[in-house]
Structure formats: C-alpha cells, structure tokens
Design an enzyme around this catalytic site. Structure first.
Site, PDB file in Angstrom:
ATOM      1  N   ASN A  86      -3.880   3.440  -1.017  1.00 51.37           N
ATOM      2  CA  ASN A  86      -3.445   2.277  -0.245  1.00 51.37           C
ATOM      3  C   ASN A  86      -4.670   1.601   0.366  1.00 51.37           C
ATOM      4  O   ASN A  86      -5.594   2.279   0.835  1.00 51.37           O
ATOM      5  CB  ASN A  86      -2.473   2.717   0.853  1.00 51.37           C
ATOM      6  N   HIS A  99      -9.125   7.442   0.446  1.00 50.34           N
ATOM      7  CA  HIS A  99      -8.422   8.653   0.014  1.00 50.34           C
ATOM      8  C   HIS A  99      -7.494   8.317  -1.122  1.00 50.34           C
ATOM      9  O   HIS A  99      -6.964   7.199  -1.222  1.00 50.34           O
ATOM     10  CB  HIS A  99      -7.644   9.305   1.165  1.00 50.34           C
TER      11      HIS A  99
HETATM   12  P1  AMP Z   1      -2.385   6.180   4.049  1.00 44.56           P
HETATM   13  O1  AMP Z   1      -1.134   5.805   4.787  1.00 44.56           O
HETATM   14  O2  AMP Z   1      -2.421   5.775   2.617  1.00 44.56           O
HETATM   15  O3  AMP Z   1      -3.623   5.736   4.811  1.00 44.56           O
HETATM   16  O4  AMP Z   1      -2.398   7.749   3.989  1.00 44.56           O
HETATM   17  C1  AMP Z   1      -2.750   8.554   5.081  1.00 44.56           C
HETATM   18  C2  AMP Z   1      -2.090   9.864   4.856  1.00 44.56           C
HETATM   19  O5  AMP Z   1      -2.707  10.802   5.715  1.00 44.56           O
HETATM   20  C3  AMP Z   1      -0.598   9.895   5.167  1.00 44.56           C
HETATM   21  O6  AMP Z   1       0.143  10.260   4.007  1.00 44.56           O
HETATM   22  C4  AMP Z   1      -0.472  10.938   6.272  1.00 44.56           C
HETATM   23  O7  AMP Z   1       0.700  11.733   6.159  1.00 44.56           O
HETATM   24  C5  AMP Z   1      -1.722  11.757   6.064  1.00 44.56           C
HETATM   25  N1  AMP Z   1      -2.207  12.458   7.254  1.00 44.56           N
HETATM   26  C6  AMP Z   1      -2.331  11.964   8.503  1.00 44.56           C
HETATM   27  N2  AMP Z   1      -2.822  12.909   9.332  1.00 44.56           N
HETATM   28  C7  AMP Z   1      -3.024  14.010   8.562  1.00 44.56           C
HETATM   29  C8  AMP Z   1      -3.504  15.319   8.835  1.00 44.56           C
HETATM   30  N3  AMP Z   1      -3.914  15.697  10.069  1.00 44.56           N
HETATM   31  N4  AMP Z   1      -3.557  16.216   7.817  1.00 44.56           N
HETATM   32  C9  AMP Z   1      -3.142  15.857   6.586  1.00 44.56           C
HETATM   33  N5  AMP Z   1      -2.690  14.635   6.262  1.00 44.56           N
HETATM   34  C10 AMP Z   1      -2.619  13.725   7.244  1.00 44.56           C
END
Ligand code: AMP
Length: 113
Positions: A86, A99
């Site tokens: 994203n 990511h």
């Molecule tokens: P995005 O919304 O594409 O920026 O993805 C960010 C992702 O990070 C989301 O799917 C969240 O669930 C994930 N996320 C946020 N905090 C953590 C964390 N502490 N450990 C693992 N994943 C996380």
C-alpha cells in the site's frame, strides 16, 4: 528512523513474531492478519514507501521478492499467494516504512467475488 514502528521492530525495541532476517530485510507476522497466513517483509533501511524507490535504493525490491519466493516455497504456498504494498494514505498505507504484505491460505483471486 527513531519514531518509525517498523524500525523499532527491526531493532527489537518492539517485539514481533520473526520469520526471517538477513543483513538487508526482516520478515514477521502481521499483528492483524487478513488471511490464514499474513506476514510482512520490510527492508532494514528506512524507505517511506514504494513511491520512494529510486535507481539508488531499488535493488532491495529484487532482494525482497527473492526472500518472498523462498518463504512461499518453504511455507508450501503451492496454490498461490498475494503480495501487496500500500502506498500513501489513499492507498491504505498506515505505517510509512516500505513493506510488502504476503497473504495466503484462502482464495486470492482478484477482483474479489
Ligand atoms: P499498511 O496498512 O499497508 O501500512 O500495513 C501496515 C500493517 O502493519 C498492518 O497490516 C498492521 O496490522 C501491521 N502492524 C501494525 N503494527 C504491527 C506490529 N506491532 N506488529 C506486526 N504488524 C503490525
């Protein structure tokens, strides 16, 4: 970057369920899975998003996809999987460190339905 969530996960300051790590990348399970298997692969270098990939830093993307392929083979995603990155707020990005989501274990055909 000191105030970046994923930089803190990479450094170990914030705990994560690690899957894989090498000198360039870190892979860990998403805290809020959207599929039976859902993990993230991130560069250790802080790059804000896919929109910030350049000639100079872009080799990491090839490496990330090699790691994704290796993990997909090891995890047995023989029926396929989805890779998502994203970009920006309208793209649904909530963590501004590049990511790649890797999702598997359910029907991933697109568009859904
Ligand atoms: P995005 O919304 O594409 O920026 O993805 C960010 C992702 O990070 C989301 O799917 C969240 O669930 C994930 N996320 C946020 N905090 C953590 C964390 N502490 N450990 C693992 N994943 C996380």
């Amino acid at each position: 970057m000191s105030d970046c969530l994923f930089c803190k996960i990479i450094s170990g300051e914030i705990p994560s369920k690690k899957i894989y790590e090498d000198e360039l990348v870190y892979a860990f399970y998403d805290i809020d899975p959207q599929a039976p298997t859902h993990f993230l692969v991130v560069p250790k270098q802080h790059i804000p998003s896919a929109a910030a990939i350049t000639e100079e830093n872009g080799a990491i993307v090839s490496h990330i996809f090699q790691v994704i392929g290796k993990l997909a083979r090891e995890m047995g995603f023989s029926d396929g999987f989805r890779v998502v990155s994203n970009v920006g707020e309208q793209g649904g990005q909530t963590v501004f460190h590049l990511h790649f989501h890797v999702l598997a274990g359910r029907d991933m055909t697109w568009p859904p339905g």
